[in-house]
Design a protein around this motif. Structure first.
Motif, PDB file in Angstrom:
ATOM      1  N   ILE A 163      48.296  86.052  28.517  1.00 49.81           N
ATOM      2  CA  ILE A 163      47.816  87.161  29.343  1.00 49.81           C
ATOM      3  C   ILE A 163      48.519  88.467  28.971  1.00 49.81           C
ATOM      4  O   ILE A 163      47.928  89.539  28.991  1.00 49.81           O
ATOM      5  N   GLU A 164      49.785  88.372  28.579  1.00 49.89           N
ATOM      6  CA  GLU A 164      50.517  89.591  28.197  1.00 49.89           C
ATOM      7  C   GLU A 164      49.910  90.224  26.951  1.00 49.89           C
ATOM      8  O   GLU A 164      49.779  91.432  26.854  1.00 49.89           O
ATOM      9  N   ASN A 165      49.543  89.376  25.994  1.00 51.21           N
ATOM     10  CA  ASN A 165      49.036  89.893  24.717  1.00 51.21           C
ATOM     11  C   ASN A 165      47.512  89.874  24.617  1.00 51.21           C
ATOM     12  O   ASN A 165      46.950  90.121  23.542  1.00 51.21           O
ATOM     13  N   CYS A 166      46.856  89.563  25.728  1.00 51.51           N
ATOM     14  CA  CYS A 166      45.385  89.631  25.803  1.00 51.51           C
ATOM     15  C   CYS A 166      44.703  88.837  24.691  1.00 51.51           C
ATOM     16  O   CYS A 166      43.859  89.373  23.939  1.00 51.51           O
ATOM     17  N   CYS A 167      45.050  87.566  24.563  1.00 47.09           N
ATOM     18  CA  CYS A 167      44.379  86.763  23.539  1.00 47.09           C
ATOM     19  C   CYS A 167      44.487  85.274  23.859  1.00 47.09           C
ATOM     20  O   CYS A 167      45.259  84.872  24.744  1.00 47.09           O
ATOM     21  N   LEU A 168      43.709  84.491  23.140  1.00 42.20           N
ATOM     22  CA  LEU A 168      43.882  83.038  23.143  1.00 42.20           C
ATOM     23  C   LEU A 168      44.722  82.681  21.928  1.00 42.20           C
ATOM     24  O   LEU A 168      44.679  83.378  20.914  1.00 42.20           O
ATOM     25  N   LYS A 169      45.461  81.572  22.046  1.00 47.18           N
ATOM     26  CA  LYS A 169      46.257  81.119  20.899  1.00 47.18           C
ATOM     27  C   LYS A 169      45.993  79.642  20.643  1.00 47.18           C
ATOM     28  O   LYS A 169      45.820  78.867  21.592  1.00 47.18           O
ATOM     29  N   ARG A 170      45.977  79.300  19.363  1.00 44.47           N
ATOM     30  CA  ARG A 170      45.869  77.896  18.960  1.00 44.47           C
ATOM     31  C   ARG A 170      47.031  77.577  18.042  1.00 44.47           C
ATOM     32  O   ARG A 170      47.590  78.458  17.392  1.00 44.47           O
ATOM     33  N   LYS A 171      47.332  76.304  17.962  1.00 46.13           N
ATOM     34  CA  LYS A 171      48.465  75.895  17.149  1.00 46.13           C
ATOM     35  C   LYS A 171      48.056  75.841  15.677  1.00 46.13           C
ATOM     36  O   LYS A 171      47.001  75.296  15.336  1.00 46.13           O
ATOM     37  N   SER A 172      48.898  76.432  14.838  1.00 44.94           N
ATOM     38  CA  SER A 172      48.695  76.364  13.398  1.00 44.94           C
ATOM     39  C   SER A 172      50.036  75.952  12.813  1.00 44.94           C
ATOM     40  O   SER A 172      50.977  76.736  12.812  1.00 44.94           O
ATOM     41  N   GLY A 173      50.152  74.696  12.376  1.00 47.36           N
ATOM     42  CA  GLY A 173      51.457  74.170  11.984  1.00 47.36           C
ATOM     43  C   GLY A 173      52.347  74.117  13.214  1.00 47.36           C
ATOM     44  O   GLY A 173      51.974  73.568  14.242  1.00 47.36           O
ATOM     45  N   GLU A 174      53.514  74.767  13.131  1.00 44.14           N
ATOM     46  CA  GLU A 174      54.448  74.777  14.272  1.00 44.14           C
ATOM     47  C   GLU A 174      54.268  76.001  15.166  1.00 44.14           C
ATOM     48  O   GLU A 174      54.913  76.130  16.193  1.00 44.14           O
ATOM     49  N   GLN A 175      53.410  76.922  14.739  1.00 45.28           N
ATOM     50  CA  GLN A 175      53.280  78.215  15.444  1.00 45.28           C
ATOM     51  C   GLN A 175      52.015  78.258  16.305  1.00 45.28           C
ATOM     52  O   GLN A 175      51.008  77.656  15.956  1.00 45.28           O
ATOM     53  N   TRP A 176      52.098  78.996  17.406  1.00 35.77           N
ATOM     54  CA  TRP A 176      50.906  79.331  18.176  1.00 35.77           C
ATOM     55  C   TRP A 176      50.432  80.693  17.700  1.00 35.77           C
ATOM     56  O   TRP A 176      51.185  81.669  17.791  1.00 35.77           O
ATOM     57  N   VAL A 177      49.218  80.757  17.175  1.00 37.47           N
ATOM     58  CA  VAL A 177      48.744  82.034  16.620  1.00 37.47           C
ATOM     59  C   VAL A 177      47.478  82.485  17.345  1.00 37.47           C
ATOM     60  O   VAL A 177      46.691  81.675  17.831  1.00 37.47           O
ATOM     61  N   GLN A 224      40.620  84.108  17.305  1.00 41.16           N
ATOM     62  CA  GLN A 224      39.411  84.850  17.675  1.00 41.16           C
ATOM     63  C   GLN A 224      38.356  83.887  18.201  1.00 41.16           C
ATOM     64  O   GLN A 224      37.806  83.097  17.445  1.00 41.16           O
ATOM     65  N   ASP A 225      38.114  83.926  19.487  1.00 42.52           N
ATOM     66  CA  ASP A 225      37.111  83.035  20.081  1.00 42.52           C
ATOM     67  C   ASP A 225      36.570  83.759  21.326  1.00 42.52           C
ATOM     68  O   ASP A 225      36.838  83.372  22.468  1.00 42.52           O
ATOM     69  N   PRO A 226      35.812  84.860  21.094  1.00 42.28           N
ATOM     70  CA  PRO A 226      35.495  85.787  22.191  1.00 42.28           C
ATOM     71  C   PRO A 226      34.768  85.142  23.379  1.00 42.28           C
ATOM     72  O   PRO A 226      35.063  85.488  24.522  1.00 42.28           O
TER      73      PRO A 226
END
Ligand code: SF4
Ligand code: SF4
Length: 305
Positions: free
Chosen positions: A151-165, A168-170
């Motif tokens: 909510i802070e960064n106004c986006c959805l995130k998915r896991k890519s390797g060890e990171q949540w990135v 784009q899924d409007p």
């Protein structure tokens, strides 16, 4: 049928017109069987693409097989160039574009994010079974995958390797934000299951807002097994209704129900999408339309490689 399993349209080929070459047909067709037999008889071998599609009960490689573009295409000399196969591979990995019913690209208005920031995220998580991650983030299960709404960064995130990135899924982003803004109760599930025509805003689902069931019929109208595989890949629960029926969960406390009837000589195949009536207390008709479309797209994508 004129289009071969590989996608070449024999109907627009002069070799076919002259009778020099017969149609290959879709992988499951009698034409394909005949062509394979003819290739074996005349050439002593068969086309690896047609043989594979026929053996795996795949009508059209590009549309129906999640392995496309496989080694049968990349290792062979025809029918497609490396450039075309690379383009297909790259674009199949992209998320499909999200359009509103009027054809415009979907965006989440900053004011929606601002409204969501005013909510007590822990209370919202209690109602929705989302999991709080940080004060500005919550995780939810979308079908078969974990997604974080940041909510802070106004986006959805998915896991890519060890990171949540950021992802784009409007359509999913828009409906998720609206759902979290509006939810104010624990709504019952599975008791009052209806079609969109039974909702208070039923008039919305007409013309350009009609549910996009045609691509589902095109893809699965005569491929129940393919439909089952796609629904089960998305963690759908089988229901003992229609020829194949699945309950799919875009959110932990929201279900959609997809029913498929296979066609025969008399009747065309049919698809119905049902939902729990209380969803209309949380989402307006356009958001329900968007949610059904997003899940439909996931069914059409099938198992991602
Ligand atoms: S590549 Fe195979 S399936 Fe495609 S047109 Fe040629 S023989 Fe038929
Ligand atoms: S594995 Fe390749 S050749 Fe076989 S059906 Fe799939 S895309 Fe076609």
């Amino acid at each position: 049928m004129p289009t071969a399993a590989c996608g070449i349209n024999c109907d627009v080929c002069k070799l076919n017109l002259l009778g020099t070459c017969s149609s290959c047909g879709p992988g499951k067709s009698l034409q394909a069987e005949k062509k394979l037999a003819a290739q074996q008889r005349l050439l002593g071998d068969t086309c690896s693409i047609l043989a594979c599609a026929n053996m795996n009960r795949i009508d059209y490689c590009m549309r129906d097989c999640n392995q496309f573009p496989c080694d049968n295409f990349s290792a062979g000399l025809y029918p497609y160039s490396r450039g075309f196969l690379n383009m297909q591979k790259r674009r199949l990995q992209e998320r499909p574009p999200a359009y509103a019913p009027d054809g415009s690209r979907v965006n989440v208005a900053p004011t929606h994010w601002e409204d969501l920031r005013q909510k007590d995220i822990n209370a919202v998580c209690n109602l929705t079974l989302f999991t709080p991650v940080t004060p500005g983030q919550a995780m939810f299960r979308f079908l078969n995958e974990d997604v974080i709404i940041d909510i802070e960064n106004c986006c959805l995130k998915r896991k890519s390797g060890e990171q949540w990135v950021a992802s784009q899924d409007p359509l999913l982003e828009l409906v998720t934000v609206l759902y979290l803004i509006n939810v104010d109760d624990i709504y019952p599930m599975g008791r009052d299951i209806v079609g969109v025509k039974d909702l208070k805003e039923a008039h919305f689902f007409q013309g350009p807002h009609a549910l996009r069931t045609d691509p589902l019929l095109k893809r699965y109208g005569d491929d129940l097994e393919g439909f089952r595989q796609a629904a089960e890949f998305l963690a759908g629960k089988s229901r003992d209704m229609a020829d194949a029926a699945y309950q799919l969960s875009p959110y932990p406390r929201v279900n959609l129900y997809f029913f498929l009837w296979q066609g025969d000589e008399e009747f065309s195949p049919q698809v119905s999408v049902l939902l729990d009536r209380p969803i209309e207390r949380v989402l307006a008709a356009d958001a329900i339309w968007a949610l059904i479309n997003r899940v439909t797209t996931a069914l059409l994508e099938g198992a991602r490689k």
